[in-house]
Enzyme design. Structure first.
Site, mmCIF file in Angstrom:
data_model
loop_
_atom_site.group_PDB
_atom_site.id
_atom_site.type_symbol
_atom_site.label_atom_id
_atom_site.label_comp_id
_atom_site.label_asym_id
_atom_site.label_seq_id
_atom_site.Cartn_x
_atom_site.Cartn_y
_atom_site.Cartn_z
ATOM 1 N N HIS A 29 -9.787 1.311 4.078
ATOM 2 C CA HIS A 29 -8.573 1.519 4.864
ATOM 3 C C HIS A 29 -8.884 2.479 6.017
ATOM 4 O O HIS A 29 -9.683 3.404 5.859
ATOM 5 C CB HIS A 29 -7.457 2.076 3.976
ATOM 6 C CG HIS A 29 -6.138 2.065 4.671
ATOM 7 N ND1 HIS A 29 -5.778 3.040 5.568
ATOM 8 C CD2 HIS A 29 -5.120 1.173 4.644
ATOM 9 C CE1 HIS A 29 -4.571 2.746 6.053
ATOM 10 N NE2 HIS A 29 -4.163 1.619 5.504
ATOM 11 N N GLY B 88 2.420 -1.005 4.375
ATOM 12 C CA GLY B 88 2.586 0.398 4.007
ATOM 13 C C GLY B 88 4.060 0.761 3.896
ATOM 14 O O GLY B 88 4.711 0.514 2.882
ATOM 15 N N GLY B 89 4.607 1.326 4.968
ATOM 16 C CA GLY B 89 5.974 1.867 4.962
ATOM 17 C C GLY B 89 7.016 0.945 4.339
ATOM 18 O O GLY B 89 7.798 1.380 3.485
ATOM 19 N N GLU C 239 -6.268 -4.749 10.120
ATOM 20 C CA GLU C 239 -5.218 -3.784 10.430
ATOM 21 C C GLU C 239 -5.567 -3.036 11.713
ATOM 22 O O GLU C 239 -6.343 -2.077 11.690
ATOM 23 C CB GLU C 239 -5.087 -2.768 9.294
ATOM 24 C CG GLU C 239 -4.721 -3.384 7.964
ATOM 25 C CD GLU C 239 -4.081 -2.357 7.044
ATOM 26 O OE1 GLU C 239 -2.951 -2.601 6.624
ATOM 27 O OE2 GLU C 239 -4.709 -1.316 6.776
ATOM 28 N N GLY D 46 1.721 2.327 10.799
ATOM 29 C CA GLY D 46 2.680 3.422 10.694
ATOM 30 C C GLY D 46 3.307 3.812 12.019
ATOM 31 O O GLY D 46 3.974 4.837 12.124
ATOM 32 N N SER E 128 2.620 -2.161 10.409
ATOM 33 C CA SER E 128 4.054 -2.252 10.682
ATOM 34 C C SER E 128 4.661 -3.617 10.347
ATOM 35 O O SER E 128 5.589 -4.078 11.018
ATOM 36 C CB SER E 128 4.356 -1.866 12.137
ATOM 37 O OG SER E 128 3.962 -0.529 12.378
ATOM 38 N N ASN F 174 0.867 -1.179 0.000
ATOM 39 C CA ASN F 174 0.000 0.000 0.000
ATOM 40 C C ASN F 174 0.902 1.226 0.000
ATOM 41 O O ASN F 174 1.437 1.612 1.041
ATOM 42 C CB ASN F 174 -0.902 -0.021 1.251
ATOM 43 C CG ASN F 174 -1.789 1.208 1.330
ATOM 44 O OD1 ASN F 174 -1.859 1.991 0.385
ATOM 45 N ND2 ASN F 174 -2.456 1.377 2.460
ATOM 46 N N TRP F 175 1.072 1.801 -1.178
ATOM 47 C CA TRP F 175 1.990 2.940 -1.298
ATOM 48 C C TRP F 175 1.402 4.233 -0.727
ATOM 49 O O TRP F 175 2.110 5.212 -0.579
ATOM 50 C CB TRP F 175 2.358 3.156 -2.766
ATOM 51 C CG TRP F 175 3.313 2.135 -3.322
ATOM 52 C CD1 TRP F 175 3.860 1.059 -2.661
ATOM 53 C CD2 TRP F 175 3.860 2.113 -4.647
ATOM 54 N NE1 TRP F 175 4.698 0.373 -3.503
ATOM 55 C CE2 TRP F 175 4.720 0.992 -4.734
ATOM 56 C CE3 TRP F 175 3.705 2.911 -5.772
ATOM 57 C CZ2 TRP F 175 5.420 0.670 -5.901
ATOM 58 C CZ3 TRP F 175 4.395 2.594 -6.940
ATOM 59 C CH2 TRP F 175 5.249 1.481 -6.991
ATOM 60 N N LYS F 176 0.104 4.249 -0.479
ATOM 61 C CA LYS F 176 -0.575 5.454 0.027
ATOM 62 C C LYS F 176 -0.260 6.648 -0.883
ATOM 63 O O LYS F 176 -0.124 6.463 -2.088
ATOM 64 C CB LYS F 176 -0.177 5.702 1.485
ATOM 65 C CG LYS F 176 -0.354 4.440 2.344
ATOM 66 C CD LYS F 176 -0.266 4.695 3.823
ATOM 67 C CE LYS F 176 -0.446 3.373 4.571
ATOM 68 N NZ LYS F 176 -0.525 3.527 6.017
ATOM 69 N N GLU G 39 -7.369 4.907 7.174
ATOM 70 C CA GLU G 39 -7.149 6.332 6.859
ATOM 71 C C GLU G 39 -8.348 6.900 6.104
ATOM 72 O O GLU G 39 -8.710 8.053 6.270
ATOM 73 C CB GLU G 39 -5.836 6.487 6.068
ATOM 74 C CG GLU G 39 -4.626 6.265 6.968
ATOM 75 C CD GLU G 39 -3.418 5.644 6.293
ATOM 76 O OE1 GLU G 39 -3.329 5.670 5.055
ATOM 77 O OE2 GLU G 39 -2.558 5.112 7.033
HETATM 78 P P1 PGA Z 1 2.247 0.313 7.727
HETATM 79 O O1 PGA Z 1 0.849 0.570 6.996
HETATM 80 O O2 PGA Z 1 2.775 -0.981 7.191
HETATM 81 O O3 PGA Z 1 3.087 1.487 7.371
HETATM 82 O O4 PGA Z 1 1.971 0.220 9.207
HETATM 83 C C1 PGA Z 1 -0.044 -0.483 6.765
HETATM 84 C C2 PGA Z 1 -1.275 0.039 6.087
HETATM 85 O O5 PGA Z 1 -1.709 1.154 6.403
HETATM 86 O O6 PGA Z 1 -1.860 -0.627 5.210
#
Ligand code: PGA
Length: 253
Positions: free
Chosen positions: A97, A236-237, A169, A175, A215, A9-11, A99
């Site tokens: 998601h 994500g990250g 999640e 994050g 994470s 997930n590059w966001k 967010e």
């Molecule tokens: P993260 O994000 O791996 O940076 O914690 C995961 C996500 O939001 O899908």
């Protein structure tokens, strides 16, 4: 056997040049997936076609959109429809998601509508659920997450439900560098599977891939993915760093 999935997930990150360079670095010959494994890249909308071209012909690698709208078409300035995604060969879409739920007020009901249109246009949704820290502290996470599933998924037929991938999640782990322990992940995944079992039966519950997100990184992917009810991760990250994501892909069961 359930599909094992490493989903990036590059966001809202990377320019097109950096996005292409990252894909080039990841798509090395050392990455070979077996028939049961998938790598999915949820890239920003403007990069979908470029990314799809790069992945074209590489078996079991797909692009995903990070969202789509709940209406089919019309006067919704700035939104992207499921049909548009289908028309450019997108096969997966991340929906719900945390967010999007937090910053764009996406409710369980709205997500039910988004899931409907996604399936109508043959997109595989990666449906995200998960609790905030306050709920985890109150130890009511099982009820909280069951309600997310109930309000967004329980109207589907068994056949349609089996087209959906779920990503658990915990918001407190996204994050933050704070991962759920593999035992916490397994416990929740088993709970989600039981919720699906009680509503849709064993066959459906056993066939749905449930990814863990929050994470995930190279150093913990193997342990988390080895849990019996964890079928890969939404990352994500660490998906923005080629070596990290390569190791995560290689950690799939
Ligand atoms: P993260 O994000 O791996 O940076 O914690 C995961 C996500 O939001 O899908």
């Amino acid at each position: 056997m359930r599909k094992q999935i490493a989903a990036a997930n590059w966001k809202m990150n990377l320019t097109i040049n950096k996005a292409e360079a990252l894909l080039n670095d990841i798509l090395t010959p050392q990455i070979k997936l077996n028939a049961n494994q998938l790598a999915v890249f949820a890239v920003p909308f403007p990069y979908l076609q470029t990314a799809d071209k790069k992945l074209n012909g590489i078996e079991n690698f797909y692009v995903a959109a990070q969202n789509c709208y709940s209406k089919k078409s019309g006067a919704y300035t700035g939104e992207v429809s499921a049909e548009m995604l289908q028309s450019i060969n997108v096969k997966y879409v991340v929906l719900g998601h945390s967010e999007r739920r937090e910053y764009f007020d996406e409710s369980n009901q709205m997500l039910a509508e988004k899931l409907n249109v996604a399936l109508e246009y043959n997109l595989t949704p990666i449906f995200c659920c998960g609790e905030p820290l306050s709920i985890r502290d109150a130890q009511t996470q099982n009820e909280f997450v069951a309600k997310q599933l109930e309000e967004s998924l329980f109207h589907f037929s068994k056949d349609d439900l089996q087209k959906i991938v779920i990503a658990y999640e915990p918001i407190w782990a996204i994050g933050t560098g704070k991962t759920a322990t593999s035992a916490q992940a397994q416990e929740m995944h088993a709970h989600l599977r039981k919720v699906l079992h009680d509503e849709f039966g064993k066959d459906v519950a056993d066939s749905i891939s449930i990814l863990y997100g929050g994470s995930v990184k190279a150093s913990n992917a193997n342990e988390i993915f080895s849990q019996p009810d964890v079928d890969g991760g939404l990352v994500g990250g660490a998906s923005l760093i080629a070596e990290e994501f390569i190791t995560i892909i290689k950690s799939l069961k």
